[in-house]
Design a protein around this motif. Structure first.
Motif, PDB file in Angstrom:
ATOM      1  N   TRP A 199      46.530  45.405  14.051  1.00  0.00           N
ATOM      2  CA  TRP A 199      47.436  46.502  14.391  1.00  0.00           C
ATOM      3  C   TRP A 199      47.454  47.606  13.349  1.00  0.00           C
ATOM      4  CZ3 TRP A 199      48.832  46.522  19.205  1.00  0.00           C
ATOM      5  CH2 TRP A 199      48.865  45.333  19.889  1.00  0.00           C
ATOM      6  N   ASP A 239      35.990  39.712  14.674  1.00  0.00           N
ATOM      7  CA  ASP A 239      35.577  39.822  16.071  1.00  0.00           C
ATOM      8  C   ASP A 239      36.534  39.112  17.019  1.00  0.00           C
ATOM      9  OD1 ASP A 239      33.403  41.258  15.252  1.00  0.00           O
ATOM     10  OD2 ASP A 239      31.940  39.653  15.560  1.00  0.00           O
ATOM     11  N   CYS A 246      40.075  39.005  16.415  1.00  0.00           N
ATOM     12  CA  CYS A 246      41.447  39.468  16.184  1.00  0.00           C
ATOM     13  C   CYS A 246      41.622  40.902  16.657  1.00  0.00           C
ATOM     14  CB  CYS A 246      41.786  39.446  14.693  1.00  0.00           C
ATOM     15  SG  CYS A 246      42.070  37.842  14.020  1.00  0.00           S
ATOM     16  N   LEU A 247      42.821  41.192  17.098  1.00  0.00           N
ATOM     17  CA  LEU A 247      43.223  42.566  17.350  1.00  0.00           C
ATOM     18  C   LEU A 247      44.164  42.940  16.215  1.00  0.00           C
ATOM     19  CD1 LEU A 247      43.267  45.060  19.128  1.00  0.00           C
ATOM     20  CD2 LEU A 247      45.153  44.035  20.389  1.00  0.00           C
TER      21      LEU A 247
END
Length: 110
Positions: free
Chosen positions: A44, A39, A41-42
């Motif tokens: 890739w 929740d 972290c983004l």
């Protein structure tokens, strides 16, 4: 559903027949992982996800305190308490950030 997972290379693991706690243990781990890591972290790509999960696994087993284990980690015991007031005053605590600051590890500096 099993065919769809098999086509993507995911192996289905069935839970034991007479092991009612197996699902609850994994559900708790997944919930902790989601709240503490995913929740925040983004991610890739798959490589980044695998790296983040590996870091979280290490953090979870080596450093994170667990209430059920009396504030110890699964692979680390609780250190002896510091009872000397002189040592408590002069504590030097170091923080190590993991995953760009999403996870924090605290330890006594030598």
């Amino acid at each position: 559903m099993d065919e769809i997972l098999a086509e993507t290379g995911i192996r289905t693991v069935l839970t034991g027949i007479r092991i009612p706690r197996m699902n609850s243990i994994m559900e708790r781990w997944v919930q902790s992982c989601r709240h503490e890591l995913l929740d925040r972290c983004l991610l890739w790509n798959e490589h980044h996800l695998r790296h983040a999960l590996c870091e979280y696994e290490h953090f979870y087993n080596q450093h994170r305190a667990h209430q059920a284990l009396n504030q110890a980690a699964p692979l680390r015991s609780v250190p002896d308490p510091i009872t000397d007031p002189e040592r408590i005053i002069d504590l030097n605590i170091r923080r190590r950030d993991r995953l760009g600051g999403v996870l924090h590890e605290y330890s006594h500096a030598a």
